[in-house]
Design a protein around this motif. Structure first.
Motif, PDB file in Angstrom:
ATOM      1  N   VAL A  42       0.826  -1.206   0.000  1.00  8.95           N
ATOM      2  CA  VAL A  42       0.000   0.000   0.000  1.00  8.95           C
ATOM      3  C   VAL A  42       0.861   1.257   0.000  1.00  8.95           C
ATOM      4  CG1 VAL A  42      -1.740   1.302   1.301  1.00  8.95           C
ATOM      5  CG2 VAL A  42      -1.942  -1.175   1.064  1.00  8.95           C
ATOM      6  N   LEU A  43       1.941   1.250   0.756  1.00  6.54           N
ATOM      7  CA  LEU A  43       2.830   2.410   0.793  1.00  6.54           C
ATOM      8  C   LEU A  43       3.427   2.689  -0.585  1.00  6.54           C
ATOM      9  CD1 LEU A  43       4.649   1.680   4.171  1.00  6.54           C
ATOM     10  CD2 LEU A  43       2.903   3.426   3.747  1.00  6.54           C
ATOM     11  N   LYS A  44       3.743   1.628  -1.302  1.00  6.99           N
ATOM     12  CA  LYS A  44       4.286   1.782  -2.658  1.00  6.99           C
ATOM     13  C   LYS A  44       3.189   2.190  -3.639  1.00  6.99           C
ATOM     14  CE  LYS A  44       6.807  -0.709  -6.290  1.00  6.99           C
ATOM     15  NZ  LYS A  44       7.454  -2.000  -6.658  1.00  6.99           N
TER      16      LYS A  44
ATOM     17  N   TYR B 261       0.543   3.915  -3.228  1.00  2.21           N
ATOM     18  CA  TYR B 261       0.130   5.308  -3.110  1.00  2.21           C
ATOM     19  C   TYR B 261       1.310   6.267  -2.974  1.00  2.21           C
ATOM     20  CZ  TYR B 261      -4.482   3.336  -2.911  1.00  2.21           C
ATOM     21  OH  TYR B 261      -5.630   2.660  -3.238  1.00  2.21           O
ATOM     22  N   LYS B 262       2.483   5.767  -3.373  1.00  6.13           N
ATOM     23  CA  LYS B 262       3.677   6.602  -3.559  1.00  6.13           C
ATOM     24  C   LYS B 262       4.077   7.391  -2.311  1.00  6.13           C
ATOM     25  CE  LYS B 262       3.075   7.112  -8.583  1.00  6.13           C
ATOM     26  NZ  LYS B 262       2.042   6.063  -8.710  1.00  6.13           N
ATOM     27  N   TYR B 263       4.075   6.735  -1.162  1.00 14.21           N
ATOM     28  CA  TYR B 263       4.620   7.344   0.050  1.00 14.21           C
ATOM     29  C   TYR B 263       6.136   7.442  -0.128  1.00 14.21           C
ATOM     30  CZ  TYR B 263       0.394   6.885   2.952  1.00 14.21           C
ATOM     31  OH  TYR B 263      -0.856   7.009   3.485  1.00 14.21           O
ATOM     32  N   ASN B 264       6.694   8.614   0.140  1.00 10.61           N
ATOM     33  CA  ASN B 264       8.156   8.706   0.092  1.00 10.61           C
ATOM     34  C   ASN B 264       8.732   8.201   1.418  1.00 10.61           C
ATOM     35  OD1 ASN B 264       8.072  10.866   1.999  1.00 10.61           O
ATOM     36  ND2 ASN B 264       7.836  12.360   0.343  1.00 10.61           N
ATOM     37  N   LYS B 265      10.050   8.195   1.519  1.00 16.56           N
ATOM     38  CA  LYS B 265      10.675   7.594   2.695  1.00 16.56           C
ATOM     39  C   LYS B 265      10.306   8.344   3.974  1.00 16.56           C
ATOM     40  CE  LYS B 265      14.945   5.531   4.364  1.00 16.56           C
ATOM     41  NZ  LYS B 265      16.377   5.243   4.073  1.00 16.56           N
ATOM     42  N   LYS B 266      10.242   9.663   3.894  1.00 17.71           N
ATOM     43  CA  LYS B 266       9.879  10.451   5.069  1.00 17.71           C
ATOM     44  C   LYS B 266       8.461  10.125   5.513  1.00 17.71           C
ATOM     45  CE  LYS B 266       9.602  15.215   6.767  1.00 17.71           C
ATOM     46  NZ  LYS B 266       9.807  16.647   6.419  1.00 17.71           N
ATOM     47  N   GLN B 267       7.549   9.972   4.564  1.00 18.82           N
ATOM     48  CA  GLN B 267       6.164   9.657   4.898  1.00 18.82           C
ATOM     49  C   GLN B 267       6.039   8.246   5.457  1.00 18.82           C
ATOM     50  OE1 GLN B 267       4.542  10.491   1.025  1.00 18.82           O
ATOM     51  NE2 GLN B 267       4.016  12.613   1.547  1.00 18.82           N
ATOM     52  N   ARG B 268       6.819   7.322   4.938  1.00 13.50           N
ATOM     53  CA  ARG B 268       6.807   5.958   5.475  1.00 13.50           C
ATOM     54  C   ARG B 268       7.359   5.954   6.900  1.00 13.50           C
ATOM     55  NH1 ARG B 268       7.968   2.072   0.182  1.00 13.50           N
ATOM     56  NH2 ARG B 268       7.189   3.587  -1.324  1.00 13.50           N
ATOM     57  N   THR B 269       8.337   6.805   7.140  1.00 10.08           N
ATOM     58  CA  THR B 269       8.871   6.921   8.506  1.00 10.08           C
ATOM     59  C   THR B 269       7.809   7.464   9.445  1.00 10.08           C
ATOM     60  OG1 THR B 269      11.129   7.254   7.677  1.00 10.08           O
ATOM     61  CG2 THR B 269      10.669   7.980   9.928  1.00 10.08           C
ATOM     62  N   ASN B 270       6.998   8.407   8.973  1.00 11.85           N
ATOM     63  CA  ASN B 270       5.912   8.936   9.795  1.00 11.85           C
ATOM     64  C   ASN B 270       4.934   7.829  10.188  1.00 11.85           C
ATOM     65  OD1 ASN B 270       6.949  11.522   9.576  1.00 11.85           O
ATOM     66  ND2 ASN B 270       5.601  12.114   7.884  1.00 11.85           N
ATOM     67  N   VAL B 271       4.661   6.921   9.251  1.00 16.92           N
ATOM     68  CA  VAL B 271       3.780   5.794   9.552  1.00 16.92           C
ATOM     69  C   VAL B 271       4.436   4.883  10.594  1.00 16.92           C
ATOM     70  CG1 VAL B 271       2.541   3.800   8.622  1.00 16.92           C
ATOM     71  CG2 VAL B 271       2.719   5.898   7.268  1.00 16.92           C
TER      72      VAL B 271
END
Length: 333
Positions: free
Chosen positions: A122-124, A126-136
């Motif tokens: 899902v992260l890929k 919807y194109k979450y960048n690394k910073k946004q994935r870190t927030n998750v």
């Protein structure tokens, strides 16, 4: 949406950030779990160097806050761990991450084990960048150490559908409050210690009528009918879903058959122990989507379920099972 194993499911644009009207002031609320002290170690199960680095960045964020200290361990049998999965069906449909509290706890009710997940698919997608994935990841660690979701639209890493917010002061104050608030009695703690699964979805439909409008738009199927069969927790065949069958009385959107069987959250390893089990004969409106296998499920679990309560001034009134708000039938289709 909230369950225990809970689904605290989390109206935003699918690819957008979290909007907020004003700065969030109140400390992020606590869930019922916490470690004995404001520190815990975890084993990082991720085999990907990329995701290992994300969990490391999330750990450093919490540690820099001084509110809680996470440390790593090489013990593969650690009861607390981080990992990532690649799934988008069942409970994982559009779920960015997940936290499983109370996997183990001591006789006083203190948590001794928690699992934290990121969903690569899902992260890929919807194109979450690394910073946004870190927030998750920071968000999932927040659940594990004892924080619940903050309000919809809050400027908080614990926003129910967070993507853009890093750790904020409200979260730090919330975590500090968790570990400075006197605990209840040992008996109460021990009796309340039941595993809790928190699923974090892309969208948050819990903001009143606007949430209902959004979920109504997103649902592929909206029907009203009578429950003819409800499979209780832990008993559904081949999985731990709550499975319910509805005899359809009215079609508002999508599906045109005479009945539909749909599921709520759960997996073969994690059962939803407090999701709403409907009873035979109950009249409900359900908002459904289909997973990759073609099976119907309630959007964001309880967010898409409304139970008929009574008639008032000629209107059928339905109770939203996730927050008990009352809606008229015409508001649901």
């Amino acid at each position: 949406m909230q369950k225990s194993v809970i689904l605290l499911t989390t109206c935003l644009a699918l690819l957008g950030g979290v909007s907020a009207r004003a700065a969030t002031k109140n400390p992020t609320p606590a869930n019922k779990y916490r470690y004995a002290a404001k520190k815990a170690s975890y084993y990082n199960k991720s085999t990907s160097a990329y995701y290992r680095s994300i969990w490391t960045a999330a750990r450093k964020s919490w540690n820099n806050s001084k509110a809680f200290k996470w440390s790593t361990t090489k013990n593969k049998k650690s009861r607390t761990f981080t990992t990532s999965v690649a799934k988008n069906s069942g409970i994982w449909t559009n779920a960015t991450g997940m936290a499983y509290n109370g996997m183990s706890y001591d006789k006083t009710g203190h948590q001794t084990g928690a699992a934290m997940y990121l969903n690569r698919t899902v992260l890929k997608k919807y194109k979450y960048n690394k910073k946004q994935r870190t927030n998750v990841a920071i968000h999932e660690m927040g659940h594990a150490l004892g924080l619940s979701h903050n309000q919809s639209g809050s400027i908080s890493v614990m926003n129910p559908a967070n993507r853009v917010h890093p750790l904020r002061n409200v979260d730090i104050r919330g975590a500090k409050k968790v570990y400075t608030t006197p605990l209840s009695t040992k008996k109460v703690l021990a009796s309340s210690a039941k595993p809790t699964l928190t699923v974090d979805h892309l969208k948050d439909y819990s903001n009143g009528i606007y949430g209902v409008e959004a979920i109504r738009k997103d649902a592929g199927t909206i029907v009203e009918g009578t429950i003819t069969k409800s499979v209780a927790h832990h008993k559904a065949p081949k999985n731990y879903y709550t499975t319910q069958t509805l005899k359809i009385n009215e079609h508002f959107k999508g599906l045109s058959g005479k009945s539909v069987t749909f599921t709520q959250g759960g997996t073969t390893k994690m059962a939803v122990t407090d999701s709403e089990v409907l009873h035979q004969g109950e009249e409900v409106v359900v908002m459904l989507a289909k997973n990759a296998a073609g099976n119907y499920y309630v959007i964001n679990d309880g967010q898409g379920m409304f139970v008929d309560t009574h008639t008032s001034n000629g209107h059928e009134l339905f109770e939203h099972v996730s927050d008990h708000t009352i809606y008229t039938e015409d508001m649901l289709h």
